[in-house]
Design a protein around this motif. Structure first.
Motif, PDB file in Angstrom:
ATOM      1  N   LEU A 111       0.837  -1.205   0.000  1.00 36.91           N
ATOM      2  CA  LEU A 111       0.000   0.000   0.000  1.00 36.91           C
ATOM      3  C   LEU A 111       0.873   1.256   0.000  1.00 36.91           C
ATOM      4  O   LEU A 111       0.621   2.204  -0.750  1.00 36.91           O
ATOM      5  N   VAL A 112       1.913   1.260   0.832  1.00 34.68           N
ATOM      6  CA  VAL A 112       2.797   2.429   0.893  1.00 34.68           C
ATOM      7  C   VAL A 112       3.450   2.660  -0.468  1.00 34.68           C
ATOM      8  O   VAL A 112       3.497   3.792  -0.967  1.00 34.68           O
ATOM      9  N   ARG A 113       3.900   1.581  -1.091  1.00 33.83           N
ATOM     10  CA  ARG A 113       4.540   1.740  -2.414  1.00 33.83           C
ATOM     11  C   ARG A 113       3.540   2.279  -3.434  1.00 33.83           C
ATOM     12  O   ARG A 113       3.859   3.147  -4.240  1.00 33.83           O
ATOM     13  N   TYR A 114       2.316   1.782  -3.378  1.00 33.01           N
ATOM     14  CA  TYR A 114       1.282   2.260  -4.301  1.00 33.01           C
ATOM     15  C   TYR A 114       1.033   3.761  -4.105  1.00 33.01           C
ATOM     16  O   TYR A 114       0.964   4.528  -5.071  1.00 33.01           O
ATOM     17  N   LEU A 115       0.912   4.180  -2.844  1.00 34.95           N
ATOM     18  CA  LEU A 115       0.624   5.595  -2.557  1.00 34.95           C
ATOM     19  C   LEU A 115       1.796   6.489  -2.962  1.00 34.95           C
ATOM     20  O   LEU A 115       1.597   7.579  -3.498  1.00 34.95           O
ATOM     21  N   VAL A 116       3.002   6.009  -2.722  1.00 33.70           N
ATOM     22  CA  VAL A 116       4.178   6.805  -3.115  1.00 33.70           C
ATOM     23  C   VAL A 116       4.226   6.926  -4.633  1.00 33.70           C
ATOM     24  O   VAL A 116       4.413   8.015  -5.183  1.00 33.70           O
ATOM     25  N   ARG A 117       4.049   5.804  -5.326  1.00 31.20           N
ATOM     26  CA  ARG A 117       4.122   5.821  -6.788  1.00 31.20           C
ATOM     27  C   ARG A 117       3.074   6.781  -7.351  1.00 31.20           C
ATOM     28  O   ARG A 117       3.354   7.570  -8.255  1.00 31.20           O
ATOM     29  N   ARG A 118       1.875   6.740  -6.781  1.00 33.36           N
ATOM     30  CA  ARG A 118       0.793   7.603  -7.268  1.00 33.36           C
ATOM     31  C   ARG A 118       1.179   9.081  -7.142  1.00 33.36           C
ATOM     32  O   ARG A 118       0.930   9.876  -8.037  1.00 33.36           O
ATOM     33  N   ARG A 119       1.791   9.450  -6.039  1.00 30.68           N
ATOM     34  CA  ARG A 119       2.225  10.845  -5.852  1.00 30.68           C
ATOM     35  C   ARG A 119       3.311  11.216  -6.848  1.00 30.68           C
ATOM     36  O   ARG A 119       3.288  12.290  -7.439  1.00 30.68           O
ATOM     37  N   LEU A 120       4.286  10.327  -6.997  1.00 31.67           N
ATOM     38  CA  LEU A 120       5.421  10.654  -7.867  1.00 31.67           C
ATOM     39  C   LEU A 120       4.978  10.772  -9.321  1.00 31.67           C
ATOM     40  O   LEU A 120       5.406  11.674 -10.039  1.00 31.67           O
TER      41      LEU A 120
END
Ligand SMILES: [Zn+2]
Length: 297
Positions: free
Chosen positions: A211-220
């Motif tokens: 989930l954290v990776r998904y949220l980070v990727r979405r922001r970037l």
């Protein structure tokens, strides 16, 4: 003595992307925040070394929001951080939340915090983070004091409501406050009508890594920064068990304080692999936030 990092700062600033990972360490000694903390083992130097090694491996340059008592006790550690090209910024003299300090107390505290950082080798200090994200609507007077003392930016707001802290309705992106000081609020995501951080501290450790990776990727991918925060203890698997401060003596919350510490560096490396290069906050302000304003002029 550490050398000035000004030249390196300018040479790197042009490479800073809007989609950066604004990793930071809130450099405090948790032992000084708990009763009888002095009886526990010293862990800050070893933990900082682990972060410095990680940053060297991923060629990241980060910001260390440093409490004055740590700067006084560990000047050689502070010099090592500065020599490695990282930014030193203020986190108050002894980690007192802003509401307890009051305006005059904050001014006096920051003057000491700045002096301690400069004595330890910081050549230029532009940033501030309030202890426990205690810059809220009720303590917004702090921005005027930050401006008076020459700060360029703050990263002190958690933009959601919380019984202890948090500023409901604050922008979720970096904004210039009426004082002229930039605020770089902690990055959050919406869930069940609330907003929670995901890129720092206990949230980063306790939320599922996927989930954290998904949220980070979405922001970037959206060209936005990820503003996070870590403490020396967040990766410390050898720290003794004791009740952490500001948890209301809750054993359940204290259990979370020890969760998944051994996975922090692996998870951080996975974030860097997503393309979230780690940059100093002062460089981000100069290259991205003020750069965007210049482009509009
Ligand atoms: Zn702190």
């Amino acid at each position: 003595m550490p050398t000035s990092t000004t030249e390196g700062r300018n040479s790197v600033a042009s490479e800073v992307s809007a989609a950066s990972f604004l990793f930071s360490v809130d450099l405090e000694d948790v032992r000084s925040l708990v009763p009888d903390g002095g009886k526990y083992a010293e862990r800050v130097p070893a933990n900082v070394e682990a972060y410095l090694q990680f940053l060297e491996e991923c060629q990241g340059r980060a910001t260390f929001f440093t409490v004055g008592d740590v700067a006084r006790r560990y000047p050689e550690l502070i010099a090592r951080i500065a020599d490695a090209g990282h930014e030193l910024a203020c986190h108050t003299s002894d980690h007192t939340p802003l509401g307890r300090l009051g305006p005059d107390g904050l001014r006096a505290d920051l003057e000491r915090n700045l002096e301690d950082l400069r004595k330890a080798g910081a050549s230029r200090v532009e940033g501030f983070r309030a202890p426990i994200f205690s810059l809220t609507a009720r303590t917004a007077w702090a921005y005027e004091i930050l401006r008076e003392l020459g700060f360029t930016y703050s990263s002190s707001v958690l933009p959601h409501s919380n019984p202890m802290y948090g500023w409901e309705g604050f922008a979720t992106n970096c904004v210039r406050t009426p004082s002229g000081v930039w605020e770089m609020p902690l990055t959050t995501f919406g869930v069940l009508g609330r907003r929670l951080p995901f890129a720092g501290g206990v949230y980063f450790r306790a939320l599922p890594a996927v989930l954290v990776r998904y949220l980070v990727r979405r922001r970037l991918v959206a060209g936005r920064p990820v503003v996070g925060y870590f403490h020396p203890y967040d990766l410390d698997t050898e720290q003794e068990r004791f009740m952490h401060p500001e948890l209301g003596e809750s054993r359940a919350l204290n259990g979370l304080m020890y969760m998944n510490r051994s996975r922090v560096l692996t998870r951080l490396a996975a974030i860097v692999d997503l393309g979230g290069s780690i940059v100093r906050y002062d460089e981000y302000v100069a290259a991205v936030l003020e750069g965007a304003e210049d482009a509009r002029d």
